[in-house]
Design a protein around this motif. Structure first.
Motif, PDB file in Angstrom:
ATOM      1  N   ARG A   1      16.339  35.186  30.335  1.00 32.20           N
ATOM      2  CA  ARG A   1      17.099  35.303  31.587  1.00 32.20           C
ATOM      3  C   ARG A   1      17.490  36.755  31.852  1.00 32.20           C
ATOM      4  N   THR A   2      17.908  37.445  30.795  1.00 31.03           N
ATOM      5  CA  THR A   2      18.406  38.816  30.975  1.00 31.03           C
ATOM      6  C   THR A   2      17.349  39.701  31.620  1.00 31.03           C
ATOM      7  N   LYS A   3      16.085  39.562  31.171  1.00 28.60           N
ATOM      8  CA  LYS A   3      15.010  40.402  31.733  1.00 28.60           C
ATOM      9  C   LYS A   3      14.930  40.204  33.244  1.00 28.60           C
ATOM     10  N   HIS A   4      15.084  38.971  33.695  1.00 25.97           N
ATOM     11  CA  HIS A   4      15.015  38.686  35.135  1.00 25.97           C
ATOM     12  C   HIS A   4      16.305  39.119  35.840  1.00 25.97           C
ATOM     13  N   HIS A   5      17.431  38.921  35.171  1.00 27.08           N
ATOM     14  CA  HIS A   5      18.720  39.258  35.807  1.00 27.08           C
ATOM     15  C   HIS A   5      18.823  40.749  36.114  1.00 27.08           C
ATOM     16  N   LEU A   6      18.266  41.563  35.211  1.00 27.79           N
ATOM     17  CA  LEU A   6      18.353  43.018  35.407  1.00 27.79           C
ATOM     18  C   LEU A   6      17.653  43.454  36.697  1.00 27.79           C
TER      19      LEU A   6
ATOM     20  N   VAL B   1      21.382  18.623  26.996  1.00 30.30           N
ATOM     21  CA  VAL B   1      20.142  19.349  26.703  1.00 30.30           C
ATOM     22  C   VAL B   1      19.241  19.255  27.931  1.00 30.30           C
ATOM     23  N   GLU B   2      18.859  20.416  28.468  1.00 26.83           N
ATOM     24  CA  GLU B   2      18.056  20.413  29.695  1.00 26.83           C
ATOM     25  C   GLU B   2      16.906  21.395  29.604  1.00 26.83           C
ATOM     26  N   GLU B   3      15.862  21.129  30.382  1.00 26.53           N
ATOM     27  CA  GLU B   3      14.761  22.100  30.529  1.00 26.53           C
ATOM     28  C   GLU B   3      15.093  22.942  31.743  1.00 26.53           C
ATOM     29  N   GLU B   4      15.288  24.236  31.533  1.00 20.84           N
ATOM     30  CA  GLU B   4      15.694  25.117  32.627  1.00 20.84           C
ATOM     31  C   GLU B   4      14.473  25.733  33.288  1.00 20.84           C
ATOM     32  N   LEU B   5      14.350  25.542  34.598  1.00 20.66           N
ATOM     33  CA  LEU B   5      13.278  26.201  35.358  1.00 20.66           C
ATOM     34  C   LEU B   5      13.933  27.289  36.198  1.00 20.66           C
ATOM     35  N   GLY B   6      13.472  28.534  36.053  1.00 22.07           N
ATOM     36  CA  GLY B   6      14.106  29.627  36.789  1.00 22.07           C
ATOM     37  C   GLY B   6      15.491  29.908  36.237  1.00 22.07           C
ATOM     38  N   THR B   7      16.291  30.665  36.971  1.00 22.12           N
ATOM     39  CA  THR B   7      17.658  30.959  36.556  1.00 22.12           C
ATOM     40  C   THR B   7      18.529  31.059  37.800  1.00 22.12           C
TER      41      THR B   7
ATOM     42  N   ALA C   1      20.229  33.299  38.912  1.00 21.46           N
ATOM     43  CA  ALA C   1      20.159  34.590  39.607  1.00 21.46           C
ATOM     44  C   ALA C   1      18.794  34.828  40.237  1.00 21.46           C
ATOM     45  N   ASP C   2      17.827  34.009  39.894  1.00 24.58           N
ATOM     46  CA  ASP C   2      16.486  34.137  40.460  1.00 24.58           C
ATOM     47  C   ASP C   2      15.770  32.797  40.260  1.00 24.58           C
ATOM     48  N   LYS C   3      15.886  31.977  41.285  1.00 20.59           N
ATOM     49  CA  LYS C   3      15.362  30.600  41.187  1.00 20.59           C
ATOM     50  C   LYS C   3      13.856  30.583  40.905  1.00 20.59           C
ATOM     51  N   ASN C   4      13.154  31.646  41.312  1.00 18.99           N
ATOM     52  CA  ASN C   4      11.689  31.662  41.135  1.00 18.99           C
ATOM     53  C   ASN C   4      11.244  32.336  39.840  1.00 18.99           C
ATOM     54  N   ALA C   5      12.185  32.737  38.997  1.00 15.35           N
ATOM     55  CA  ALA C   5      11.821  33.399  37.737  1.00 15.35           C
ATOM     56  C   ALA C   5      10.947  32.459  36.916  1.00 15.35           C
ATOM     57  N   THR C   6       9.953  33.043  36.241  1.00 18.19           N
ATOM     58  CA  THR C   6       9.027  32.210  35.465  1.00 18.19           C
ATOM     59  C   THR C   6       9.631  31.885  34.095  1.00 18.19           C
ATOM     60  N   ILE C   7      10.698  31.098  34.141  1.00 21.33           N
ATOM     61  CA  ILE C   7      11.352  30.690  32.887  1.00 21.33           C
ATOM     62  C   ILE C   7      11.286  29.172  32.809  1.00 21.33           C
TER      63      ILE C   7
END
Ligand code: SAM
Length: 266
Positions: free
Chosen positions: A18-23, A182-188, A190-196
């Motif tokens: 997440r941090t990489k995308h948040h920055l 416990v959840e599978e997180e898609l995006g974040t 701060a960036d809903k489209n992040a490839t997480i």
């Protein structure tokens, strides 16, 4: 495997990613921060008051924007986070801004092993204790980290918010749910489209759990307030009802979204 055995590793992996995308996100707007804007909101600023010259411990500081904003207000700040990516970025930001701040990379529960002197203040805000299974342990870290007469300023999303399903359309979890979520997180947020696409392990902590554990650890309640808005547009389908005040479109004014408290160590 019991999720309690590996929640730290799962969540650390999620937060490093997440941090990489948040920055890079417009949500965290790093350029504006580097150009001098504060990342703090009115809710916490009102509780913090004058922090100039105070030693302040910031628990779960992420990549340090709030910590360094507190530093700009004159506090001598130590930030703590378990994400290596977040702590590297925080140290780098402090260097760029030529600010004197200390950042420690560890699990919140382990901070007493790293901290030498107790602090005048402990600060933590928005999206922190939901990553911790045991609030008795957290409250004891807060109490151990404070000088006698020192204060905790704590702002958090309201536990009512975490009763909803991911789309915030219907209630899914009990207010008093003790088991991990416990959840599978898609995006974040701060960036809903992040490839997480990673697993998160969290807990919903009721207000009595938060306050009673802090009282039991030796703190006294000075101020407590609930808010019908969030200063962040982080949940689906929110509308801005006033500048920097967001509510769910379908539940405007119906539920609390944030609470804030100040407590003092006796
Ligand atoms: C929502 S963020 C912090 C909130 C802050 N308001 C912000 O937006 O900058 C939550 C932080 O908690 C950290 N975290 C989660 N579990 C932790 C743990 N067990 N020990 C230390 N840090 C933890 C994550 O790495 C993340 O940086």
């Amino acid at each position: 495997m019991n999720v309690l055995d590996n929640y730290l590793e799962l969540n650390r992996r999620l937060w490093n990613e997440r941090t990489k995308h948040h920055l890079k996100s417009s949500f965290y707007n790093l350029d504006s921060f580097l150009n001098g804007s504060s990342s703090l909101n009115e809710i916490e600023l009102n509780l913090l008051g004058d922090i100039s010259g105070k030693t302040l411990l910031h628990l779960q500081c992420h990549f340090g924007q709030d910590s360094l904003s507190l530093g700009r207000m004159g506090a001598n700040v130590t930030g703590v986070d378990f994400s290596e990516e977040a702590i590297y970025a925080a140290i780098d930001l402090a260097k760029q801004l030529k600010q004197d701040a200390r950042f420690v990379c560890c699990d919140v529960y382990d901070f007493p092993k790293h901290g030498k002197q107790p602090f005048d203040m402990v600060f933590s805000s928005y999206g922190t204790i939901g990553w911790l299974p045991d609030l008795e342990k957290w409250a004891s870290v807060v109490a151990k980290s404070l000088k006698k007469g020192g204060s905790l300023v704590f702002v958090e999303f309201h536990p009512v918010v975490w009763m909803f399903d991911n789309s915030f359309k219907q209630l899914q979890y009990s207010y008093f749910k003790k088991e991990p979520i416990v959840e599978e997180e898609l995006g974040t947020y701060a960036d809903k489209n992040a490839t997480i696409s990673l697993t998160s392990v969290g807990w919903n902590h009721s207000l009595d759990e938060v306050i009673q554990n802090l009282l039991d650890a030796g703190l006294s309640l000075v101020q407590f307030k609930e808010y019908e808005y969030s200063p962040y547009n982080v949940f689906p389908e929110m509308v801005e009802v006033q500048p920097n005040q967001f509510q769910f479109k379908s539940m405007k004014g119906l539920i609390p979204l944030v609470y804030a408290l100040k407590m003092t160590k006796q």
